[in-house]
Scaffold this active site. Structure first.
Site, PDB file in Angstrom:
ATOM      1  N   TYR A 118       0.878  -1.048   0.135  1.00 44.27           N
ATOM      2  CA  TYR A 118       0.088   0.000   0.123  1.00 44.27           C
ATOM      3  C   TYR A 118       0.816   1.337  -0.052  1.00 44.27           C
ATOM      4  O   TYR A 118       1.767   1.351   0.726  1.00 44.27           O
ATOM      5  CB  TYR A 118      -0.839  -0.040   1.227  1.00 44.27           C
ATOM      6  CG  TYR A 118      -1.963   0.977   0.959  1.00 44.27           C
ATOM      7  CD1 TYR A 118      -3.171   1.122   0.534  1.00 44.27           C
ATOM      8  CD2 TYR A 118      -1.696   2.450   1.756  1.00 44.27           C
ATOM      9  CE1 TYR A 118      -4.319   1.990   0.405  1.00 44.27           C
ATOM     10  CE2 TYR A 118      -2.548   3.568   1.516  1.00 44.27           C
ATOM     11  CZ  TYR A 118      -3.827   3.327   0.980  1.00 44.27           C
ATOM     12  OH  TYR A 118      -4.665   4.353   0.848  1.00 44.27           O
ATOM     13  N   GLN A 175     -10.675   0.006   1.911  1.00 50.96           N
ATOM     14  CA  GLN A 175     -11.163  -0.931   0.824  1.00 50.96           C
ATOM     15  C   GLN A 175     -10.011  -1.494  -0.023  1.00 50.96           C
ATOM     16  O   GLN A 175     -10.254  -2.620  -0.120  1.00 50.96           O
ATOM     17  CB  GLN A 175     -11.999  -0.001   0.015  1.00 50.96           C
ATOM     18  CG  GLN A 175     -11.539   1.235  -0.684  1.00 50.96           C
ATOM     19  CD  GLN A 175     -11.794   2.433   0.424  1.00 50.96           C
ATOM     20  OE1 GLN A 175     -11.825   2.336   1.423  1.00 50.96           O
ATOM     21  NE2 GLN A 175     -11.523   3.329  -0.163  1.00 50.96           N
ATOM     22  N   ASN A 199      -3.127   6.398   6.373  1.00 49.45           N
ATOM     23  CA  ASN A 199      -3.902   6.872   7.510  1.00 49.45           C
ATOM     24  C   ASN A 199      -4.367   5.990   8.433  1.00 49.45           C
ATOM     25  O   ASN A 199      -4.211   4.709   8.379  1.00 49.45           O
ATOM     26  CB  ASN A 199      -4.877   7.978   6.861  1.00 49.45           C
ATOM     27  CG  ASN A 199      -5.936   7.092   6.157  1.00 49.45           C
ATOM     28  OD1 ASN A 199      -6.161   5.834   6.182  1.00 49.45           O
ATOM     29  ND2 ASN A 199      -6.609   7.789   5.179  1.00 49.45           N
ATOM     30  N   SER A 222       2.615  10.085  10.381  1.00 48.37           N
ATOM     31  CA  SER A 222       3.828  10.305  10.775  1.00 48.37           C
ATOM     32  C   SER A 222       4.323  10.894  12.012  1.00 48.37           C
ATOM     33  O   SER A 222       3.821  11.816  12.565  1.00 48.37           O
ATOM     34  CB  SER A 222       4.714  10.959   9.713  1.00 48.37           C
ATOM     35  OG  SER A 222       6.106  11.023   9.687  1.00 48.37           O
ATOM     36  N   GLN A 244       7.927  16.667   8.512  1.00 50.49           N
ATOM     37  CA  GLN A 244       7.047  15.638   8.976  1.00 50.49           C
ATOM     38  C   GLN A 244       5.658  16.379   9.160  1.00 50.49           C
ATOM     39  O   GLN A 244       4.994  15.631   8.922  1.00 50.49           O
ATOM     40  CB  GLN A 244       7.593  15.255  10.162  1.00 50.49           C
ATOM     41  CG  GLN A 244       8.786  14.373  10.138  1.00 50.49           C
ATOM     42  CD  GLN A 244       8.912  13.071   9.209  1.00 50.49           C
ATOM     43  OE1 GLN A 244       7.883  12.451   9.272  1.00 50.49           O
ATOM     44  NE2 GLN A 244       9.472  13.266   8.006  1.00 50.49           N
ATOM     45  N   HIS A 247       2.962  15.950   6.199  1.00 47.66           N
ATOM     46  CA  HIS A 247       2.589  14.719   5.747  1.00 47.66           C
ATOM     47  C   HIS A 247       1.106  14.864   5.890  1.00 47.66           C
ATOM     48  O   HIS A 247       0.205  14.283   4.989  1.00 47.66           O
ATOM     49  CB  HIS A 247       3.174  13.765   6.625  1.00 47.66           C
ATOM     50  CG  HIS A 247       4.382  13.010   6.043  1.00 47.66           C
ATOM     51  ND1 HIS A 247       4.561  12.446   4.565  1.00 47.66           N
ATOM     52  CD2 HIS A 247       5.754  13.092   6.351  1.00 47.66           C
ATOM     53  CE1 HIS A 247       5.891  11.897   4.609  1.00 47.66           C
ATOM     54  NE2 HIS A 247       6.643  12.333   5.692  1.00 47.66           N
ATOM     55  N   GLU A 311       8.534   6.874  15.934  1.00 47.23           N
ATOM     56  CA  GLU A 311       8.839   6.412  14.591  1.00 47.23           C
ATOM     57  C   GLU A 311      10.212   6.903  13.867  1.00 47.23           C
ATOM     58  O   GLU A 311      10.992   6.120  13.630  1.00 47.23           O
ATOM     59  CB  GLU A 311       7.593   6.990  13.594  1.00 47.23           C
ATOM     60  CG  GLU A 311       7.952   6.473  12.224  1.00 47.23           C
ATOM     61  CD  GLU A 311       6.904   7.103  11.006  1.00 47.23           C
ATOM     62  OE1 GLU A 311       6.820   6.408  10.126  1.00 47.23           O
ATOM     63  OE2 GLU A 311       6.434   8.136  11.572  1.00 47.23           O
ATOM     64  N   HIS A 312      10.292   8.214  13.700  1.00 46.64           N
ATOM     65  CA  HIS A 312      11.589   8.755  13.453  1.00 46.64           C
ATOM     66  C   HIS A 312      12.183   9.594  14.564  1.00 46.64           C
ATOM     67  O   HIS A 312      11.658  10.159  15.158  1.00 46.64           O
ATOM     68  CB  HIS A 312      11.453   9.760  12.197  1.00 46.64           C
ATOM     69  CG  HIS A 312      10.559   9.424  11.233  1.00 46.64           C
ATOM     70  ND1 HIS A 312       9.246   9.573  10.766  1.00 46.64           N
ATOM     71  CD2 HIS A 312      11.003   8.563  10.205  1.00 46.64           C
ATOM     72  CE1 HIS A 312       9.002   8.914   9.791  1.00 46.64           C
ATOM     73  NE2 HIS A 312       9.998   8.497   9.249  1.00 46.64           N
ATOM     74  N   ASP A 345      13.442   9.241   3.991  1.00 45.06           N
ATOM     75  CA  ASP A 345      12.044   9.207   3.217  1.00 45.06           C
ATOM     76  C   ASP A 345      12.339   9.005   1.797  1.00 45.06           C
ATOM     77  O   ASP A 345      11.629   8.147   1.050  1.00 45.06           O
ATOM     78  CB  ASP A 345      11.389  10.305   3.393  1.00 45.06           C
ATOM     79  CG  ASP A 345      10.454  10.525   4.445  1.00 45.06           C
ATOM     80  OD1 ASP A 345      10.327   9.590   5.482  1.00 45.06           O
ATOM     81  OD2 ASP A 345      10.089  11.608   4.946  1.00 45.06           O
ATOM     82  N   GLU A 397       3.399 -34.073  31.396  1.00 48.99           N
ATOM     83  CA  GLU A 397       2.157 -33.283  30.828  1.00 48.99           C
ATOM     84  C   GLU A 397       0.936 -33.985  31.005  1.00 48.99           C
ATOM     85  O   GLU A 397      -0.185 -33.631  30.550  1.00 48.99           O
ATOM     86  CB  GLU A 397       2.502 -32.639  29.281  1.00 48.99           C
ATOM     87  CG  GLU A 397       3.605 -31.547  29.695  1.00 48.99           C
ATOM     88  CD  GLU A 397       3.999 -30.601  28.320  1.00 48.99           C
ATOM     89  OE1 GLU A 397       3.268 -31.170  27.070  1.00 48.99           O
ATOM     90  OE2 GLU A 397       4.661 -29.856  28.543  1.00 48.99           O
ATOM     91  N   HIS A 402       1.241 -38.510  22.886  1.00 43.68           N
ATOM     92  CA  HIS A 402       2.622 -37.821  22.690  1.00 43.68           C
ATOM     93  C   HIS A 402       3.566 -38.980  22.955  1.00 43.68           C
ATOM     94  O   HIS A 402       4.465 -39.195  22.396  1.00 43.68           O
ATOM     95  CB  HIS A 402       2.835 -36.765  23.311  1.00 43.68           C
ATOM     96  CG  HIS A 402       2.067 -35.562  22.664  1.00 43.68           C
ATOM     97  ND1 HIS A 402       0.859 -35.250  22.625  1.00 43.68           N
ATOM     98  CD2 HIS A 402       2.672 -34.259  21.862  1.00 43.68           C
ATOM     99  CE1 HIS A 402       0.371 -34.241  21.963  1.00 43.68           C
ATOM    100  NE2 HIS A 402       1.333 -33.486  21.458  1.00 43.68           N
TER     101      HIS A 402
END
Length: 413
Positions: A118, A175, A199, A222, A244, A247, A311-312, A345, A397, A402
């Site tokens: 995306y 979507q 977003n 961002s 930034q 954005h 993030e940054h 970026d 167990e 097993h």
């Protein structure tokens, strides 16, 4: 903002209203197929009635041929740097074989079969995100790559061609995430993994489809934290914060500093730069979500950064390597004022799809590793030691089946 209030200001998870809206959209695409996808694309993405929703390799090649030669060359250069870094990362993860009692064990490294990449496109075209995601997927060996972005311009389509995408879905938001995750009969085959920034609706949709497909990480609006001391250049800090801020109105630029005189100097530069910025309306809204905090020591400043897990992280300090070594939680660090976040970026090498909302506490950024699966294997010639331990542990167990499966092999070991 007081330095001890920074942690409390951290971004909250996706709000319930956004999750509910994204869930309605993803479910309608899952059950309603092409008609539902087109309805959402026309309503939310501005897709013209009757316009194609999916483009193939030929259409992408035509788009690439339509852009100026210098633009195509730029895309190729940036793609080359992204690819080179991703291939170097890929070389760091190799197949493994080791001795174990009675035989051998190991792992193989294999890519997922198909990935959906995306790229945001609602406010600005972002061919850089197409390159970051799709080029990296191909470097990992992914066989089928779909790119999705709303209302793509020729440069965005050209970037998909440069990245060797198989299809381009001219749809955005929740979507698009649903279409790639669940598939749309006759239009899009489902993928195994959905990646890329977006977003809050995209981030919410990725959270919703997780399980039906894999996802990379929460990569929402961002974030940038500039950590600065008395050596920092206020004008460069202002430039980075605005980069930034433009954005998205939901972006979050912040400054943490040990120099009490710096905020006012940065503010002066910000106002001057903002007045000249074509994207000032968006940037101004984002600045209102940001903050400035002054710490009385570098130790306190570093603690605040770690609590945010941004993030940054731009390290505008005298010794950026030392500061980085003291930190545990960030998506990507940019060491020194020359190493501007904008270079991350736009394709210096490392990926720009990074964890937001504090997710850097448990996740790294998108990389070639995101597209790979590490699959283990075991081959035993003798099972005496391993078999006896397996039988005995199974009996502890109270899992008799097993224990008996292990026991059945002990006579032949």
């Amino acid at each position: 903002m007081a330095i001890d209030e920074v942690a409390a200001s951290a971004p909250t998870p996706i709000d319930r209203a956004t999750l509910d809206s994204a869930r309605e959209i993803t479910e309608s695409v899952r059950t309603g197929g092409e008609a539902a996808l087109r309805s959402h694309a026309e309503r939310l993405d501005g897709l013209a009635p009757g316009a194609p929703m999916v483009l193939g390799k030929e259409e992408l090649a035509r788009a690439a041929a339509s852009v100026p030669e210098e633009t195509l060359a730029l895309l190729e250069r940036v793609a080359g740097r992204i690819r080179a870094f991703a291939l170097a990362q890929r070389g760091a993860l190799t197949a493994l074989e080791v001795a174990v009692p009675g035989g051998r064990a190991g792992h193989d490294v294999e890519p997922v079969a198909a990935a959906g990449c995306y790229a945001p496109g609602g406010r600005y075209p972002l061919p850089s995100s197409v390159l970051m995601t799709a080029v990296t997927a191909r470097a990992g060996g992914v066989e089928r790559v779909i790119v999705a972005s709303p209302a793509p311009d020729p440069v965005t389509l050209a970037a998909a061609h440069v990245a060797r995408a198989d299809q381009f879905l001219c749809v955005g938001g929740a979507q698009a995430v649903a279409a790639m995750s669940y598939g749309v009969p006759g239009l899009v085959e489902p993928v195994a993994l959905v990646v890329g920034p977006g977003n809050r609706w995209v981030t919410a949709a990725k959270q919703i489809v997780y399980g039906a497909v894999g996802i990379d990480l929460p990569a929402g609006p961002s974030e940038l934290v500039v950590l600065a001391d008395e050596t920092a250049n206020p004008d460069l800090i202002a430039a980075d914060l605005l980069a930034q801020a433009e954005h998205d109105p939901d972006a979050r630029p912040a400054l943490i500093t040990t120099d009490p005189t710096l905020p006012d100097r940065v503010e002066t530069c910000l106002m001057r730069r903002l007045g000249e910025l074509p994207t000032r309306e968006v940037a101004s809204a984002a600045l209102a979500h940001g903050f400035v905090a002054v710490a009385d020591s570098m130790e306190a400043a570093l603690k605040a950064v770690d609590e945010l897990a941004p993030e940054h992280l731009q390290l505008c300090v005298g010794d950026p390597r030392s500061a980085k070594a003291s930190l545990k939680h960030f998506g990507a660090a940019f060491l020194g004022e020359r190493s501007a976040e904008v270079f991350g970026d736009y394709g210096a090498g490392p990926n720009h799809v990074l964890p937001t909302g504090g997710a850097a506490r448990y996740s790294g950024g998108l990389s070639v590793f995101t597209f790979l699966r590490v699959r283990t294997w075991l081959e035993l010639d003798s099972v005496k030691e391993t078999g006896e331990d397996a039988r005995d542990l199974a009996e502890l167990e109270r899992l008799s089946g097993h224990a008996r499966a292990a026991e059945a092999r002990l006579g032949s070991s």
